[in-house]
Design an enzyme around this catalytic site. Structure first.
Site, PDB file in Angstrom:
ATOM      1  N   HIS A 148       0.976  -1.184  -0.089  1.00  0.00           N
ATOM      2  CA  HIS A 148      -0.069   0.111   0.025  1.00  0.00           C
ATOM      3  C   HIS A 148       1.026   1.230  -0.046  1.00  0.00           C
ATOM      4  O   HIS A 148       0.132   2.301  -0.272  1.00  0.00           O
ATOM      5  CB  HIS A 148      -0.932   0.041   1.084  1.00  0.00           C
ATOM      6  N   ASP A 357       3.537   9.718  -0.637  1.00  0.00           N
ATOM      7  CA  ASP A 357       2.077   8.672  -0.323  1.00  0.00           C
ATOM      8  C   ASP A 357       1.977   7.802  -1.294  1.00  0.00           C
ATOM      9  O   ASP A 357       1.807   8.119  -2.278  1.00  0.00           O
ATOM     10  CB  ASP A 357       1.016   9.725  -0.183  1.00  0.00           C
TER      11      ASP A 357
HETATM   12  P1  ADQ Z   1      -2.826   6.055   4.980  1.00  0.00           P
HETATM   13  O1  ADQ Z   1      -1.517   6.478   5.178  1.00  0.00           O
HETATM   14  O2  ADQ Z   1      -3.742   5.983   6.277  1.00  0.00           O
HETATM   15  O3  ADQ Z   1      -2.858   4.824   3.865  1.00  0.00           O
HETATM   16  P2  ADQ Z   1      -5.036   7.759   3.353  1.00  0.00           P
HETATM   17  O4  ADQ Z   1      -4.876   6.813   2.116  1.00  0.00           O
HETATM   18  O5  ADQ Z   1      -5.185   8.788   3.294  1.00  0.00           O
HETATM   19  O6  ADQ Z   1      -3.664   7.303   4.274  1.00  0.00           O
HETATM   20  O7  ADQ Z   1      -6.010   6.761   4.102  1.00  0.00           O
HETATM   21  C1  ADQ Z   1      -6.559   7.454   5.353  1.00  0.00           C
HETATM   22  C2  ADQ Z   1      -7.915   7.040   5.839  1.00  0.00           C
HETATM   23  O8  ADQ Z   1      -8.304   7.303   7.165  1.00  0.00           O
HETATM   24  C3  ADQ Z   1      -9.040   7.639   5.005  1.00  0.00           C
HETATM   25  O9  ADQ Z   1      -9.939   6.756   4.495  1.00  0.00           O
HETATM   26  C4  ADQ Z   1      -9.332   8.802   5.801  1.00  0.00           C
HETATM   27  O10 ADQ Z   1     -10.868   9.184   5.359  1.00  0.00           O
HETATM   28  C5  ADQ Z   1      -9.222   8.256   7.134  1.00  0.00           C
HETATM   29  N1  ADQ Z   1      -9.005   9.390   7.844  1.00  0.00           N
HETATM   30  C6  ADQ Z   1      -7.857  10.350   8.285  1.00  0.00           C
HETATM   31  N2  ADQ Z   1      -7.913  11.001   8.826  1.00  0.00           N
HETATM   32  C7  ADQ Z   1      -8.964  10.888   9.538  1.00  0.00           C
HETATM   33  C8  ADQ Z   1      -9.526  11.525  10.939  1.00  0.00           C
HETATM   34  N3  ADQ Z   1      -9.028  12.554  11.361  1.00  0.00           N
HETATM   35  N4  ADQ Z   1     -10.906  10.922  11.150  1.00  0.00           N
HETATM   36  C9  ADQ Z   1     -11.183   9.845  10.773  1.00  0.00           C
HETATM   37  N5  ADQ Z   1     -10.787   9.229   9.619  1.00  0.00           N
HETATM   38  C10 ADQ Z   1      -9.621   9.839   9.355  1.00  0.00           C
HETATM   39  C11 ADQ Z   1      -2.200   4.007   3.552  1.00  0.00           C
HETATM   40  C12 ADQ Z   1      -1.282   4.609   2.599  1.00  0.00           C
HETATM   41  C13 ADQ Z   1      -2.065   5.303   1.510  1.00  0.00           C
HETATM   42  C14 ADQ Z   1      -2.957   4.457   0.853  1.00  0.00           C
HETATM   43  C15 ADQ Z   1      -3.701   3.766   1.720  1.00  0.00           C
HETATM   44  C16 ADQ Z   1      -4.577   2.573   0.845  1.00  0.00           C
HETATM   45  O11 ADQ Z   1      -0.098   5.309   3.148  1.00  0.00           O
HETATM   46  O12 ADQ Z   1      -1.018   5.876   0.681  1.00  0.00           O
HETATM   47  O13 ADQ Z   1      -3.808   5.334  -0.127  1.00  0.00           O
HETATM   48  O14 ADQ Z   1      -3.041   3.025   2.590  1.00  0.00           O
HETATM   49  O15 ADQ Z   1      -3.894   1.715   0.318  1.00  0.00           O
END
Ligand code: ADQ
Length: 450
Positions: A148, A357
Protein backbone atom coordinates in the site's frame (compact mmCIF):
# COMPACT_ATOMS: atom_id res chain seq x y z
CA UNK A 1 -11.06 -23.39 6.12
CA UNK A 2 -11.95 -21.06 3.30
CA UNK A 3 -10.91 -20.57 -0.29
CA UNK A 4 -10.26 -16.80 0.05
CA UNK A 5 -8.10 -15.42 2.85
CA UNK A 6 -6.93 -11.86 3.53
CA UNK A 7 -3.79 -11.47 5.64
CA UNK A 8 -3.13 -8.00 7.03
CA UNK A 9 -1.49 -6.56 10.14
CA UNK A 10 -4.84 -5.43 11.55
CA UNK A 11 -8.23 -7.08 11.73
CA UNK A 12 -11.18 -5.17 10.24
CA UNK A 13 -13.00 -5.10 13.59
CA UNK A 14 -12.47 -1.75 15.30
CA UNK A 15 -13.07 1.82 14.23
CA UNK A 16 -9.40 2.77 13.86
CA UNK A 17 -9.12 4.60 10.55
CA UNK A 18 -6.59 3.75 7.89
CA UNK A 19 -6.63 3.13 4.18
CA UNK A 20 -6.27 -0.61 4.34
CA UNK A 21 -9.31 -1.43 6.43
CA UNK A 22 -11.61 1.05 4.71
CA UNK A 23 -10.59 -0.47 1.37
CA UNK A 24 -10.77 -4.19 2.13
CA UNK A 25 -13.63 -4.77 4.54
CA UNK A 26 -16.35 -4.59 1.85
CA UNK A 27 -14.51 -7.09 -0.38
CA UNK A 28 -13.86 -9.71 2.29
CA UNK A 29 -17.53 -9.40 3.32
CA UNK A 30 -18.96 -9.86 -0.16
CA UNK A 31 -16.80 -12.91 -0.87
CA UNK A 32 -17.50 -14.67 2.46
CA UNK A 33 -13.78 -14.96 3.15
CA UNK A 34 -11.51 -15.17 6.16
CA UNK A 35 -9.20 -12.49 7.58
CA UNK A 36 -5.97 -13.15 9.50
CA UNK A 37 -4.66 -10.23 11.55
CA UNK A 38 -3.81 -8.71 14.92
CA UNK A 39 -6.67 -7.55 17.17
CA UNK A 40 -4.77 -4.39 18.14
CA UNK A 41 -4.09 -5.06 21.86
CA UNK A 42 -0.92 -6.76 23.17
CA UNK A 43 -1.21 -10.24 24.73
CA UNK A 44 -4.76 -10.67 23.53
CA UNK A 45 -5.83 -13.56 21.33
CA UNK A 46 -9.56 -14.11 21.08
CA UNK A 47 -10.72 -17.41 19.50
CA UNK A 48 -11.66 -17.18 15.80
CA UNK A 49 -15.06 -15.56 15.38
CA UNK A 50 -17.46 -14.24 12.77
CA UNK A 51 -17.66 -10.48 12.12
CA UNK A 52 -19.96 -8.93 9.53
CA UNK A 53 -19.84 -12.01 7.32
CA UNK A 54 -16.05 -12.46 7.59
CA UNK A 55 -14.34 -15.31 9.51
CA UNK A 56 -11.77 -13.64 11.78
CA UNK A 57 -8.52 -15.40 12.81
CA UNK A 58 -6.70 -13.26 15.41
CA UNK A 59 -2.89 -13.44 15.65
CA UNK A 60 -1.40 -12.72 19.08
CA UNK A 61 1.33 -10.13 19.61
CA UNK A 62 3.12 -9.70 22.94
CA UNK A 63 4.04 -6.26 24.26
CA UNK A 64 7.60 -6.87 23.04
CA UNK A 65 6.32 -7.84 19.58
CA UNK A 66 4.40 -4.57 19.39
CA UNK A 67 7.53 -2.63 20.35
CA UNK A 68 9.89 -4.45 17.98
CA UNK A 69 7.92 -5.82 15.05
CA UNK A 70 5.26 -3.09 14.80
CA UNK A 71 6.64 0.17 16.18
CA UNK A 72 10.24 -0.82 15.47
CA UNK A 73 10.94 -2.66 12.22
CA UNK A 74 7.61 -1.79 10.53
CA UNK A 75 7.12 1.82 11.55
CA UNK A 76 10.61 3.09 12.40
CA UNK A 77 12.63 1.21 9.76
CA UNK A 78 10.56 0.18 6.73
CA UNK A 79 7.94 2.97 6.80
CA UNK A 80 10.41 5.89 6.67
CA UNK A 81 12.82 4.09 4.29
CA UNK A 82 10.02 3.36 1.80
CA UNK A 83 8.85 7.00 2.03
CA UNK A 84 12.07 8.45 0.61
CA UNK A 85 13.64 8.51 4.12
CA UNK A 86 11.84 11.79 4.86
CA UNK A 87 12.69 10.89 8.48
CA UNK A 88 15.85 8.85 9.04
CA UNK A 89 15.07 5.11 9.31
CA UNK A 90 16.34 3.40 12.47
CA UNK A 91 17.94 -0.05 12.14
CA UNK A 92 17.99 -2.53 15.03
CA UNK A 93 18.87 -6.22 14.92
CA UNK A 94 16.34 -7.15 17.63
CA UNK A 95 13.55 -5.53 15.61
CA UNK A 96 14.42 -7.60 12.53
CA UNK A 97 14.40 -10.81 14.56
CA UNK A 98 10.96 -10.00 16.00
CA UNK A 99 9.67 -9.01 12.56
CA UNK A 100 10.68 -12.40 11.18
CA UNK A 101 9.11 -14.27 14.12
CA UNK A 102 5.85 -12.38 13.83
CA UNK A 103 5.74 -12.79 10.04
CA UNK A 104 6.12 -16.55 10.58
CA UNK A 105 3.19 -16.53 13.00
CA UNK A 106 1.05 -14.77 10.39
CA UNK A 107 2.14 -17.24 7.69
CA UNK A 108 1.27 -20.21 9.92
CA UNK A 109 -2.13 -18.77 10.77
CA UNK A 110 -2.82 -18.14 7.06
CA UNK A 111 -1.75 -21.69 6.18
CA UNK A 112 -4.14 -23.07 8.81
CA UNK A 113 -7.07 -20.96 7.60
CA UNK A 114 -6.67 -21.81 3.89
CA UNK A 115 -8.41 -24.64 2.05
CA UNK A 116 -6.54 -26.69 -0.59
CA UNK A 117 -5.71 -24.45 -3.56
CA UNK A 118 -7.11 -21.33 -1.83
CA UNK A 119 -6.31 -17.76 -2.86
CA UNK A 120 -4.48 -15.79 -0.16
CA UNK A 121 -4.06 -12.04 -0.39
CA UNK A 122 -1.28 -10.65 1.86
CA UNK A 123 -1.10 -6.92 2.54
CA UNK A 124 1.51 -4.33 3.16
CA UNK A 125 4.91 -3.50 4.57
CA UNK A 126 4.43 -5.17 7.96
CA UNK A 127 4.26 -8.58 6.23
CA UNK A 128 6.94 -8.51 3.52
CA UNK A 129 8.26 -11.97 4.51
CA UNK A 130 4.87 -13.69 4.65
CA UNK A 131 4.46 -14.62 0.95
CA UNK A 132 7.78 -16.52 0.93
CA UNK A 133 7.09 -18.28 4.25
CA UNK A 134 3.57 -19.21 3.19
CA UNK A 135 4.83 -20.59 -0.13
CA UNK A 136 7.14 -22.94 1.78
CA UNK A 137 4.34 -24.14 4.05
CA UNK A 138 1.70 -24.39 1.33
CA UNK A 139 2.93 -24.66 -2.27
CA UNK A 140 -0.66 -25.38 -3.38
CA UNK A 141 -1.87 -21.82 -2.66
CA UNK A 142 -2.31 -18.93 -5.05
CA UNK A 143 -0.60 -16.03 -3.26
CA UNK A 144 -1.02 -12.34 -3.97
CA UNK A 145 0.81 -9.49 -2.25
CA UNK A 146 -0.14 -5.81 -2.35
CA UNK A 147 2.07 -3.01 -1.06
CA UNK A 148 0.00 0.00 0.00
CA UNK A 149 2.96 2.32 0.46
CA UNK A 150 5.59 3.40 -2.08
CA UNK A 151 8.34 1.01 -3.11
CA UNK A 152 11.60 2.95 -2.97
CA UNK A 153 14.21 3.45 -5.68
CA UNK A 154 16.92 0.76 -5.84
CA UNK A 155 19.60 2.83 -4.11
CA UNK A 156 17.37 3.47 -1.07
CA UNK A 157 16.19 -0.14 -0.76
CA UNK A 158 19.83 -1.24 -0.85
CA UNK A 159 20.34 0.45 2.57
CA UNK A 160 17.97 -2.02 4.27
CA UNK A 161 19.86 -4.60 6.35
CA UNK A 162 18.99 -8.16 5.16
CA UNK A 163 17.54 -6.60 2.02
CA UNK A 164 17.74 -9.80 -0.08
CA UNK A 165 15.54 -11.65 2.44
CA UNK A 166 12.85 -9.01 2.23
CA UNK A 167 12.93 -9.19 -1.56
CA UNK A 168 12.74 -13.00 -1.53
CA UNK A 169 9.82 -12.76 0.85
CA UNK A 170 7.88 -10.65 -1.63
CA UNK A 171 8.86 -12.97 -4.48
CA UNK A 172 7.00 -15.77 -2.69
CA UNK A 173 3.83 -14.28 -4.22
CA UNK A 174 2.55 -15.07 -7.72
CA UNK A 175 1.43 -11.48 -8.15
CA UNK A 176 3.02 -8.45 -6.45
CA UNK A 177 0.83 -5.34 -6.69
CA UNK A 178 1.93 -1.73 -6.23
CA UNK A 179 0.16 1.64 -6.27
CA UNK A 180 2.21 2.96 -9.18
CA UNK A 181 4.01 1.60 -12.24
CA UNK A 182 7.25 3.22 -11.11
CA UNK A 183 7.16 1.16 -7.90
CA UNK A 184 6.70 -2.09 -9.85
CA UNK A 185 9.65 -1.10 -12.03
CA UNK A 186 11.82 -0.37 -8.97
CA UNK A 187 10.97 -3.83 -7.65
CA UNK A 188 11.79 -5.62 -10.90
CA UNK A 189 15.03 -3.72 -11.32
CA UNK A 190 16.02 -4.75 -7.82
CA UNK A 191 15.46 -8.47 -8.55
CA UNK A 192 18.10 -8.11 -11.25
CA UNK A 193 20.55 -6.06 -9.21
CA UNK A 194 20.26 -7.94 -5.92
CA UNK A 195 19.42 -11.51 -6.97
CA UNK A 196 20.73 -11.63 -10.53
CA UNK A 197 17.27 -12.47 -11.94
CA UNK A 198 16.19 -11.57 -15.47
CA UNK A 199 12.96 -9.58 -15.45
CA UNK A 200 11.15 -9.22 -18.78
CA UNK A 201 8.37 -6.67 -19.03
CA UNK A 202 6.38 -7.08 -15.81
CA UNK A 203 7.42 -10.70 -15.20
CA UNK A 204 10.36 -12.39 -13.58
CA UNK A 205 11.20 -16.09 -13.23
CA UNK A 206 12.07 -17.07 -9.66
CA UNK A 207 12.63 -20.60 -8.35
CA UNK A 208 10.78 -22.15 -11.27
CA UNK A 209 7.70 -19.88 -11.00
CA UNK A 210 6.67 -16.74 -12.82
CA UNK A 211 6.12 -13.69 -10.58
CA UNK A 212 4.22 -10.74 -12.03
CA UNK A 213 4.73 -7.19 -10.70
CA UNK A 214 2.18 -4.59 -11.76
CA UNK A 215 0.49 -1.38 -10.60
CA UNK A 216 -3.06 -1.59 -9.24
CA UNK A 217 -3.88 1.93 -8.00
CA UNK A 218 -6.22 1.54 -5.01
CA UNK A 219 -9.42 3.53 -4.67
CA UNK A 220 -12.34 4.08 -2.32
CA UNK A 221 -15.89 2.84 -1.79
CA UNK A 222 -17.41 5.58 -3.95
CA UNK A 223 -21.03 4.60 -3.21
CA UNK A 224 -20.46 4.91 0.56
CA UNK A 225 -19.12 8.46 0.23
CA UNK A 226 -21.76 9.53 -2.31
CA UNK A 227 -24.55 8.19 -0.11
CA UNK A 228 -23.26 10.14 2.88
CA UNK A 229 -22.85 13.26 0.72
CA UNK A 230 -26.50 13.00 -0.39
CA UNK A 231 -27.77 12.60 3.18
CA UNK A 232 -29.70 15.75 4.24
CA UNK A 233 -28.39 15.42 7.82
CA UNK A 234 -24.78 15.46 6.54
CA UNK A 235 -25.56 18.44 4.33
CA UNK A 236 -27.07 20.24 7.34
CA UNK A 237 -23.88 19.54 9.25
CA UNK A 238 -21.83 21.02 6.41
CA UNK A 239 -23.92 24.22 6.48
CA UNK A 240 -23.68 24.43 10.26
CA UNK A 241 -19.90 24.03 10.06
CA UNK A 242 -19.63 26.94 7.64
CA UNK A 243 -21.86 29.07 9.81
CA UNK A 244 -19.82 28.27 12.93
CA UNK A 245 -16.62 29.18 11.09
CA UNK A 246 -17.90 32.62 10.14
CA UNK A 247 -20.44 32.21 7.36
CA UNK A 248 -20.06 31.93 3.61
CA UNK A 249 -17.84 34.99 3.33
CA UNK A 250 -14.99 33.00 4.78
CA UNK A 251 -13.06 30.69 2.51
CA UNK A 252 -12.70 27.26 4.10
CA UNK A 253 -9.47 25.33 3.55
CA UNK A 254 -9.27 21.76 4.87
CA UNK A 255 -6.63 19.15 5.69
CA UNK A 256 -7.51 15.59 6.84
CA UNK A 257 -4.69 13.18 7.63
CA UNK A 258 -3.28 10.69 10.06
CA UNK A 259 -0.75 12.71 12.03
CA UNK A 260 2.26 11.39 10.10
CA UNK A 261 5.48 13.09 8.99
CA UNK A 262 4.94 11.80 5.45
CA UNK A 263 1.74 13.83 5.08
CA UNK A 264 3.42 17.23 4.86
CA UNK A 265 1.21 18.74 7.57
CA UNK A 266 3.85 21.06 9.01
CA UNK A 267 4.92 22.31 5.55
CA UNK A 268 1.25 22.97 4.69
CA UNK A 269 0.71 24.95 7.89
CA UNK A 270 3.91 26.88 7.27
CA UNK A 271 2.71 27.86 3.78
CA UNK A 272 -0.66 28.95 5.18
CA UNK A 273 1.09 31.05 7.84
CA UNK A 274 3.15 32.77 5.15
CA UNK A 275 0.03 33.52 3.08
CA UNK A 276 -1.40 35.24 6.17
CA UNK A 277 1.88 37.04 6.88
CA UNK A 278 2.26 38.45 3.37
CA UNK A 279 -1.40 39.46 3.22
CA UNK A 280 -2.43 37.16 0.33
CA UNK A 281 -5.25 36.08 2.68
CA UNK A 282 -6.54 37.52 5.95
CA UNK A 283 -8.18 36.06 9.02
CA UNK A 284 -11.46 37.66 7.94
CA UNK A 285 -11.42 35.96 4.55
CA UNK A 286 -10.03 32.52 5.23
CA UNK A 287 -9.90 29.74 7.77
CA UNK A 288 -7.98 26.45 7.73
CA UNK A 289 -9.37 23.39 9.49
CA UNK A 290 -6.76 20.67 10.01
CA UNK A 291 -8.09 17.35 11.30
CA UNK A 292 -5.26 15.03 12.32
CA UNK A 293 -6.08 11.61 13.63
CA UNK A 294 -3.66 10.41 16.36
CA UNK A 295 -1.31 7.77 14.97
CA UNK A 296 1.68 5.73 16.30
CA UNK A 297 1.97 8.07 19.27
CA UNK A 298 4.43 5.75 21.02
CA UNK A 299 6.99 6.34 18.25
CA UNK A 300 9.33 9.24 19.05
CA UNK A 301 9.24 10.85 15.58
CA UNK A 302 5.46 11.07 15.78
CA UNK A 303 5.56 12.74 19.19
CA UNK A 304 8.03 15.28 17.84
CA UNK A 305 5.81 15.96 14.83
CA UNK A 306 2.85 16.53 17.13
CA UNK A 307 4.84 19.07 19.13
CA UNK A 308 6.03 20.87 16.00
CA UNK A 309 2.52 21.11 14.59
CA UNK A 310 0.96 22.27 17.85
CA UNK A 311 3.62 24.92 18.36
CA UNK A 312 3.11 26.27 14.84
CA UNK A 313 -0.71 26.29 15.21
CA UNK A 314 -0.36 28.28 18.43
CA UNK A 315 2.04 30.72 16.81
CA UNK A 316 -0.20 31.38 13.81
CA UNK A 317 -3.37 31.79 15.85
CA UNK A 318 -1.55 34.00 18.32
CA UNK A 319 -0.16 36.21 15.61
CA UNK A 320 -3.10 36.47 13.20
CA UNK A 321 -6.19 35.59 15.27
CA UNK A 322 -8.79 37.71 16.93
CA UNK A 323 -11.11 37.22 19.90
CA UNK A 324 -13.74 34.74 18.67
CA UNK A 325 -12.09 34.24 15.29
CA UNK A 326 -8.87 32.35 14.55
CA UNK A 327 -7.34 31.47 11.17
CA UNK A 328 -6.52 27.85 12.06
CA UNK A 329 -8.60 25.18 13.78
CA UNK A 330 -6.54 22.13 14.68
CA UNK A 331 -8.41 19.01 15.71
CA UNK A 332 -6.21 16.18 17.00
CA UNK A 333 -9.13 13.81 16.74
CA UNK A 334 -10.64 10.91 14.86
CA UNK A 335 -13.92 11.79 13.18
CA UNK A 336 -16.71 9.52 11.88
CA UNK A 337 -17.11 8.98 8.14
CA UNK A 338 -20.24 11.18 8.18
CA UNK A 339 -18.38 14.00 9.93
CA UNK A 340 -15.53 13.79 7.42
CA UNK A 341 -17.95 13.98 4.50
CA UNK A 342 -19.65 17.03 6.07
CA UNK A 343 -16.20 18.65 6.22
CA UNK A 344 -15.50 17.70 2.60
CA UNK A 345 -18.82 19.29 1.55
CA UNK A 346 -18.08 22.45 3.49
CA UNK A 347 -14.52 22.92 2.21
CA UNK A 348 -13.74 25.29 -0.65
CA UNK A 349 -10.17 24.04 -0.94
CA UNK A 350 -8.89 20.61 0.07
CA UNK A 351 -5.17 20.47 0.84
CA UNK A 352 -3.55 17.07 0.24
CA UNK A 353 0.18 17.79 0.33
CA UNK A 354 2.19 14.71 1.43
CA UNK A 355 5.95 14.54 0.97
CA UNK A 356 5.37 10.99 -0.21
CA UNK A 357 2.20 8.85 -0.18
CA UNK A 358 1.46 5.50 -1.83
CA UNK A 359 -1.96 6.69 -2.97
CA UNK A 360 -3.86 8.99 -0.53
CA UNK A 361 -7.51 8.09 -0.19
CA UNK A 362 -8.52 11.44 1.34
CA UNK A 363 -8.06 13.11 -2.07
CA UNK A 364 -10.38 10.56 -3.68
CA UNK A 365 -12.94 10.79 -0.85
CA UNK A 366 -13.09 14.56 -1.28
CA UNK A 367 -13.71 14.24 -5.01
CA UNK A 368 -16.37 11.53 -4.51
CA UNK A 369 -18.16 13.71 -1.95
CA UNK A 370 -18.42 16.71 -4.31
CA UNK A 371 -21.54 15.67 -6.24
CA UNK A 372 -22.18 19.43 -6.52
CA UNK A 373 -18.97 19.78 -8.57
CA UNK A 374 -17.87 22.46 -6.12
CA UNK A 375 -14.54 22.79 -4.35
CA UNK A 376 -10.91 22.56 -5.41
CA UNK A 377 -8.13 20.06 -4.72
CA UNK A 378 -4.52 21.11 -4.11
CA UNK A 379 -2.50 17.92 -4.53
CA UNK A 380 1.14 16.95 -4.01
CA UNK A 381 3.08 15.56 -6.96
CA UNK A 382 4.43 12.85 -4.67
CA UNK A 383 1.16 11.01 -4.07
CA UNK A 384 -0.07 8.02 -6.07
CA UNK A 385 -3.34 9.92 -6.54
CA UNK A 386 -1.50 12.56 -8.54
CA UNK A 387 -1.30 10.38 -11.69
CA UNK A 388 -5.09 10.06 -11.83
CA UNK A 389 -6.28 13.36 -10.41
CA UNK A 390 -3.71 15.65 -11.97
CA UNK A 391 -1.71 14.04 -14.80
CA UNK A 392 -4.62 12.10 -16.35
CA UNK A 393 -7.45 14.56 -15.72
CA UNK A 394 -5.80 17.94 -15.13
CA UNK A 395 -8.25 18.43 -12.26
CA UNK A 396 -6.08 19.08 -9.24
CA UNK A 397 -3.81 22.05 -8.55
CA UNK A 398 -0.45 20.33 -8.51
CA UNK A 399 2.21 21.33 -5.94
CA UNK A 400 5.71 20.39 -4.80
CA UNK A 401 5.29 20.21 -1.00
CA UNK A 402 9.03 20.63 -0.35
CA UNK A 403 8.85 24.10 -1.86
CA UNK A 404 6.89 26.46 0.38
CA UNK A 405 6.68 29.01 -2.44
CA UNK A 406 5.17 26.42 -4.73
CA UNK A 407 2.68 25.37 -2.04
CA UNK A 408 1.67 29.03 -1.66
CA UNK A 409 1.40 29.42 -5.44
CA UNK A 410 -0.85 26.32 -5.70
CA UNK A 411 -3.13 27.48 -2.90
CA UNK A 412 -3.32 31.00 -4.34
CA UNK A 413 -4.16 29.58 -7.79
CA UNK A 414 -7.01 27.55 -6.30
CA UNK A 415 -8.29 30.66 -4.49
CA UNK A 416 -8.13 32.75 -7.68
CA UNK A 417 -9.74 30.21 -10.04
CA UNK A 418 -13.17 31.04 -11.44
CA UNK A 419 -16.26 28.87 -10.82
CA UNK A 420 -16.42 27.49 -14.38
CA UNK A 421 -12.76 26.42 -14.29
CA UNK A 422 -13.26 24.79 -10.88
CA UNK A 423 -16.42 22.93 -11.93
CA UNK A 424 -14.64 21.62 -15.04
CA UNK A 425 -11.69 20.41 -12.97
CA UNK A 426 -13.96 18.71 -10.45
CA UNK A 427 -16.02 17.08 -13.21
CA UNK A 428 -12.87 15.55 -14.76
CA UNK A 429 -11.62 14.28 -11.39
CA UNK A 430 -15.04 12.82 -10.62
CA UNK A 431 -15.14 10.91 -13.91
CA UNK A 432 -11.83 9.34 -12.95
CA UNK A 433 -12.79 8.43 -9.36
CA UNK A 434 -16.32 7.23 -10.14
CA UNK A 435 -15.06 4.92 -12.89
CA UNK A 436 -12.38 3.33 -10.66
CA UNK A 437 -13.76 2.43 -7.29
CA UNK A 438 -12.31 -0.04 -4.80
CA UNK A 439 -14.38 -2.98 -6.08
CA UNK A 440 -12.84 -2.59 -9.48
CA UNK A 441 -9.38 -2.41 -7.91
CA UNK A 442 -9.89 -5.65 -5.98
CA UNK A 443 -11.45 -7.44 -8.93
CA UNK A 444 -8.60 -6.38 -11.21
CA UNK A 445 -6.03 -7.68 -8.72
CA UNK A 446 -7.83 -10.96 -8.03
CA UNK A 447 -8.57 -11.65 -11.71
CA UNK A 448 -4.91 -11.16 -12.56
CA UNK A 449 -3.93 -13.40 -9.65
CA UNK A 450 -6.64 -15.98 -10.53
P1 ADQ B 1 -2.91 6.08 5.06
O1 ADQ B 1 -1.50 6.52 5.19
O2 ADQ B 1 -3.61 5.85 6.32
O3 ADQ B 1 -3.05 4.80 4.11
P2 ADQ B 1 -4.94 7.49 3.35
O4 ADQ B 1 -4.89 6.81 2.03
O5 ADQ B 1 -5.17 8.95 3.25
O6 ADQ B 1 -3.63 7.29 4.21
O7 ADQ B 1 -6.12 6.85 4.17
C1 ADQ B 1 -6.50 7.39 5.40
C2 ADQ B 1 -7.94 6.98 5.74
O8 ADQ B 1 -8.18 7.38 7.09
C3 ADQ B 1 -8.96 7.68 4.87
O9 ADQ B 1 -10.00 6.79 4.58
C4 ADQ B 1 -9.43 8.83 5.75
O10 ADQ B 1 -10.78 9.20 5.54
C5 ADQ B 1 -9.25 8.30 7.14
N1 ADQ B 1 -8.91 9.40 8.07
C6 ADQ B 1 -7.88 10.26 7.96
N2 ADQ B 1 -7.92 11.18 8.95
C7 ADQ B 1 -9.00 10.89 9.68
C8 ADQ B 1 -9.59 11.48 10.86
N3 ADQ B 1 -9.05 12.55 11.46
N4 ADQ B 1 -10.71 10.90 11.33
C9 ADQ B 1 -11.24 9.83 10.74
N5 ADQ B 1 -10.75 9.25 9.63
C10 ADQ B 1 -9.64 9.76 9.13
C11 ADQ B 1 -2.11 3.89 3.49
C12 ADQ B 1 -1.11 4.54 2.53
C13 ADQ B 1 -1.86 5.38 1.49
C14 ADQ B 1 -2.86 4.51 0.75
C15 ADQ B 1 -3.72 3.72 1.72
C16 ADQ B 1 -4.56 2.67 1.00
O11 ADQ B 1 -0.18 5.36 3.24
O12 ADQ B 1 -0.94 5.95 0.56
O13 ADQ B 1 -3.73 5.33 -0.02
O14 ADQ B 1 -2.93 3.02 2.68
O15 ADQ B 1 -3.79 1.84 0.21
Amino acid sequence: MTSFVVVANRLPVDASPGGLVSALQPIARSSGGAWVGWAGEPDDRPEPFEHEGVRIHPVELSGDDVDRYYEGQSNSTIWPLFHDSVEPPVHRRAWRVAYEQVNRRFAEAAAAASAQGATVWVHDYQLLLVPGMLRELRPDLRIGFFLHIPFPPVELFMQLPRRAEFLRGMLGADLVGFQQTLAAQNFLRLTAQLLGLHPEGERVEYEGRTVTARAFPISIDVAEIETLAADPAVQDDARRLRKDLGGDRRLLLLGVDRLDYTKGIDQRIEAYGELLADGTITNDEAVLVQVATPSRMRVEQYRQLRERVEREVGRINGEFGDVGRVPLHYLFQTRTRAELVALYLAADIMLVTPLRDGMNLVAKEYVAARRDEGGALVLSEFTGAHSELSEASGGAFSVNPYDVDDLKRGIAAAIAAGPADLAGRMRRMREQVLAHDVDRWARAFLETLG
